[in-house]
Design a protein around this motif. Structure first.
Motif, mmCIF file in Angstrom:
data_model
loop_
_atom_site.group_PDB
_atom_site.id
_atom_site.type_symbol
_atom_site.label_atom_id
_atom_site.label_comp_id
_atom_site.label_asym_id
_atom_site.label_seq_id
_atom_site.Cartn_x
_atom_site.Cartn_y
_atom_site.Cartn_z
ATOM 1 N N ARG A 1 41.010 15.232 14.148
ATOM 2 C CA ARG A 1 40.809 15.993 15.539
ATOM 3 C C ARG A 1 40.126 17.550 14.956
ATOM 4 O O ARG A 1 39.368 17.953 15.671
ATOM 5 C CB ARG A 1 42.145 16.125 16.507
ATOM 6 C CG ARG A 1 42.379 14.849 17.175
ATOM 7 C CD ARG A 1 41.490 14.343 18.004
ATOM 8 N NE ARG A 1 41.007 15.419 19.059
ATOM 9 C CZ ARG A 1 39.666 15.645 19.506
ATOM 10 N NH1 ARG A 1 38.834 14.606 19.111
ATOM 11 N NH2 ARG A 1 39.411 16.520 20.107
ATOM 12 N N ARG A 2 40.932 18.203 13.991
ATOM 13 C CA ARG A 2 40.285 19.471 13.734
ATOM 14 C C ARG A 2 38.987 19.308 12.931
ATOM 15 O O ARG A 2 38.010 20.055 13.108
ATOM 16 C CB ARG A 2 41.322 20.027 12.745
ATOM 17 C CG ARG A 2 42.793 20.441 13.299
ATOM 18 C CD ARG A 2 43.701 21.091 12.373
ATOM 19 N NE ARG A 2 43.955 20.392 11.231
ATOM 20 C CZ ARG A 2 45.188 20.001 11.069
ATOM 21 N NH1 ARG A 2 46.056 19.644 12.262
ATOM 22 N NH2 ARG A 2 45.509 19.069 10.078
ATOM 23 N N THR B 1 34.038 5.018 14.631
ATOM 24 C CA THR B 1 35.183 5.162 15.441
ATOM 25 C C THR B 1 36.452 5.137 14.698
ATOM 26 O O THR B 1 37.522 5.380 15.081
ATOM 27 C CB THR B 1 35.128 4.018 16.661
ATOM 28 O OG1 THR B 1 35.260 2.760 15.854
ATOM 29 C CG2 THR B 1 34.086 4.067 17.491
ATOM 30 N N ASN B 2 36.361 4.731 13.443
ATOM 31 C CA ASN B 2 37.430 4.807 12.498
ATOM 32 C C ASN B 2 38.329 5.834 12.410
ATOM 33 O O ASN B 2 37.796 7.047 12.520
ATOM 34 C CB ASN B 2 37.254 4.379 11.074
ATOM 35 C CG ASN B 2 37.087 2.607 11.174
ATOM 36 O OD1 ASN B 2 37.018 1.765 12.018
ATOM 37 N ND2 ASN B 2 36.926 2.073 10.015
ATOM 38 N N PRO C 1 41.250 8.993 17.074
ATOM 39 C CA PRO C 1 40.940 10.575 17.173
ATOM 40 C C PRO C 1 39.847 11.022 17.886
ATOM 41 O O PRO C 1 39.538 12.135 18.025
ATOM 42 C CB PRO C 1 40.963 10.928 15.505
ATOM 43 C CG PRO C 1 40.286 9.637 15.114
ATOM 44 C CD PRO C 1 40.865 8.617 15.649
ATOM 45 N N TRP C 2 39.202 9.997 18.246
ATOM 46 C CA TRP C 2 37.692 10.185 19.010
ATOM 47 C C TRP C 2 38.124 10.356 20.578
ATOM 48 O O TRP C 2 38.868 9.357 20.929
ATOM 49 C CB TRP C 2 36.874 9.510 18.595
ATOM 50 C CG TRP C 2 36.391 9.456 17.092
ATOM 51 C CD1 TRP C 2 37.005 8.727 16.280
ATOM 52 C CD2 TRP C 2 35.586 10.368 16.670
ATOM 53 N NE1 TRP C 2 36.415 8.913 15.081
ATOM 54 C CE2 TRP C 2 35.607 9.844 15.194
ATOM 55 C CE3 TRP C 2 34.543 11.130 16.957
ATOM 56 C CZ2 TRP C 2 34.547 10.311 14.493
ATOM 57 C CZ3 TRP C 2 33.652 11.747 16.186
ATOM 58 C CH2 TRP C 2 33.862 11.472 14.931
ATOM 59 N N THR C 3 37.561 11.202 21.334
ATOM 60 C CA THR C 3 37.650 11.120 22.745
ATOM 61 C C THR C 3 36.160 10.726 23.134
ATOM 62 O O THR C 3 35.157 11.068 22.556
ATOM 63 C CB THR C 3 38.065 12.483 23.170
ATOM 64 O OG1 THR C 3 36.983 13.404 23.161
ATOM 65 C CG2 THR C 3 39.447 12.918 22.524
ATOM 66 N N TRP D 1 32.121 12.017 21.728
ATOM 67 C CA TRP D 1 31.089 10.835 21.803
ATOM 68 C C TRP D 1 29.989 11.700 22.531
ATOM 69 O O TRP D 1 28.935 11.586 22.101
ATOM 70 C CB TRP D 1 31.215 9.486 22.040
ATOM 71 C CG TRP D 1 32.319 8.935 21.334
ATOM 72 C CD1 TRP D 1 33.583 8.358 21.503
ATOM 73 C CD2 TRP D 1 32.314 8.731 19.764
ATOM 74 N NE1 TRP D 1 34.171 7.559 20.629
ATOM 75 C CE2 TRP D 1 33.437 7.818 19.465
ATOM 76 C CE3 TRP D 1 31.073 9.270 18.818
ATOM 77 C CZ2 TRP D 1 33.368 7.795 18.029
ATOM 78 C CZ3 TRP D 1 31.567 8.938 17.492
ATOM 79 C CH2 TRP D 1 32.574 8.206 17.052
ATOM 80 N N GLN D 2 30.166 12.078 23.778
ATOM 81 C CA GLN D 2 29.079 12.918 24.583
ATOM 82 C C GLN D 2 28.605 13.868 23.796
ATOM 83 O O GLN D 2 27.504 13.978 23.934
ATOM 84 C CB GLN D 2 29.799 13.134 26.015
ATOM 85 C CG GLN D 2 28.692 13.482 26.895
ATOM 86 C CD GLN D 2 27.597 12.517 27.423
ATOM 87 O OE1 GLN D 2 27.821 11.391 27.305
ATOM 88 N NE2 GLN D 2 26.279 12.827 27.564
#
Length: 353
Positions: A82-83, A127-128, A136-138, A142-143
């Motif tokens: 995330r960081r 996405t891994n 960890p992705w939101t 992605w947007q």
């Protein structure tokens, strides 16, 4: 070394046996600042990368690993990624790249953002390493990447190099996808075929193709049993980047000698990495003192620990950077979230603001 010893002593004295995972990752992140911009020979960077192997090599697949240990490992890795994601998004948005330069960010595994003066290319975002609630992705991530990137390039259709959520958003925004083959998202049934801002490079191109203002050369190979995998040469605003994904057909990489010389080489270090570097070096006009090699694919966390490709192996395995007698260009191992700007600024010089 004293600081490392003090940290190790403190962690060893703590009663909570899982805190060390997240704390070690954070300790390493802070220490990367001490060697920012340095190459693989810098002792501080080498020690820190090897230290990071320990928390990233918790055996979360072993039946003897407790639920608390697995939860602590997952939580620490997710926070680290995330960081990394937040830092890359923040820096890419703010970066002003001069003509003839390229800024390169490493996110995770073989995911890179390549930003030139006019164009930004995303390569192998994935996405891994975790799915579902653990990802960890939101959607906002992605947007944001879809809005920042002009093109998304995928070397091959394996999950650790692919992101269907990003592909959907980029196509919706009218951005271009460059793929090695037709791809299908099994979870939704959605297909990505040639046309409608999807370019399929499923045959060799020894002459450059211009796709949305970016030049591409590519040579088809595969990974394992016939999974299509491109070796790309991508020219972004005058800077050329080679990326071979997980190509297994090493002889195909020698087609690069037919192309203009690479400035930046991105390669999995586990996949006979000296082959692609040797091919690039044999290209007429290649400048070893100018070129940069970015080692990649270490610590792919979806793999089992014995196949997680440590930073230690990157340094010491004689088939990788430890290959005796092999002359490398500049080697710049980037931790997740870090970046470099090409051309490199000589050590001791002051970079232009």
């Amino acid at each position: 070394m004293e600081e490392v010893a003090e940290f190790a002593d403190r962690i060893a004295s703590e009663s909570n046996t899982t805190n060390w995972i997240g704390e070690t990752i954070c300790f390493c992140e802070n220490r990367f600042n001490l060697s920012a911009g340095k190459d693989h020979t810098d002792p501080e960077r080498r020690r820190t990368l090897r230290m990071l192997d320990y928390p990233l090599h918790v055996d979360n697949y072993a039946p003897t690993t407790t639920k608390d240990e697995i939860a602590a490992y997952q939580s620490a890795v997710i926070a680290y990624l995330r960081r990394s994601i937040a830092r890359v998004l923040r820096e890419v948005k703010a970066a002003k790249v001069s003509p003839g330069s390229l800024q390169v960010w490493h996110i995770y595994n073989m995911a890179y953002v390549l930003k030139g003066a006019r164009k930004t290319v995303l390569v192998d975002l994935t996405t891994n390493p975790f799915y579902g609630e653990l990802t960890p992705w939101t959607d906002a991530d992605w947007q944001a990447f879809a809005e920042l990137g002009d093109l998304l390039v995928i070397t091959h259709p394996h999950g650790d190099h692919t992101s269907f959520p990003l592909m959907r958003r980029m196509r919706a925004l009218g951005k271009t996808l460059v793929l090695p083959c037709k791809m299908r998202d099994r979870s939704t049934g959605e297909s990505f075929s040639a046309g409608d801002k999807v370019v399929i490079l499923d045959r060799d191109h020894a002459e450059p193709l211009s796709i949305d203002g970016v030049k591409f050369w590519n040579f088809m190979g595969n990974q394992g049993k016939g999974v299509p995998c491109n070796t790309y040469l991508i020219e972004i605003d005058g800077v050329r980047v080679v990326d071979n994904g997980d190509n297994s057909l090493k002889e195909r990489e020698w087609n690069l000698v037919k192309c203009p010389p690479a400035d930046i080489i991105i390669s999995s270090t586990w996949s006979r990495v000296t082959n692609i570097v040797a091919a690039c070096k044999a290209t007429p006009g290649f400048k070893k003192d100018r070129a940069v090699f970015l080692p990649s694919h270490e610590n792919e966390l979806m793999h089992t620990v014995d196949h997680r490709e440590s930073y230690r192996e990157m340094y010491e395995d004689k088939r990788r950077l430890g290959c005796p007698g092999f002359e490398w260009p500049h080697i710049k191992p980037l931790a997740w979230g870090e970046s470099l700007t090409f051309p490199l600024v000589p050590q001791g010089a002051n970079p232009k603001p």
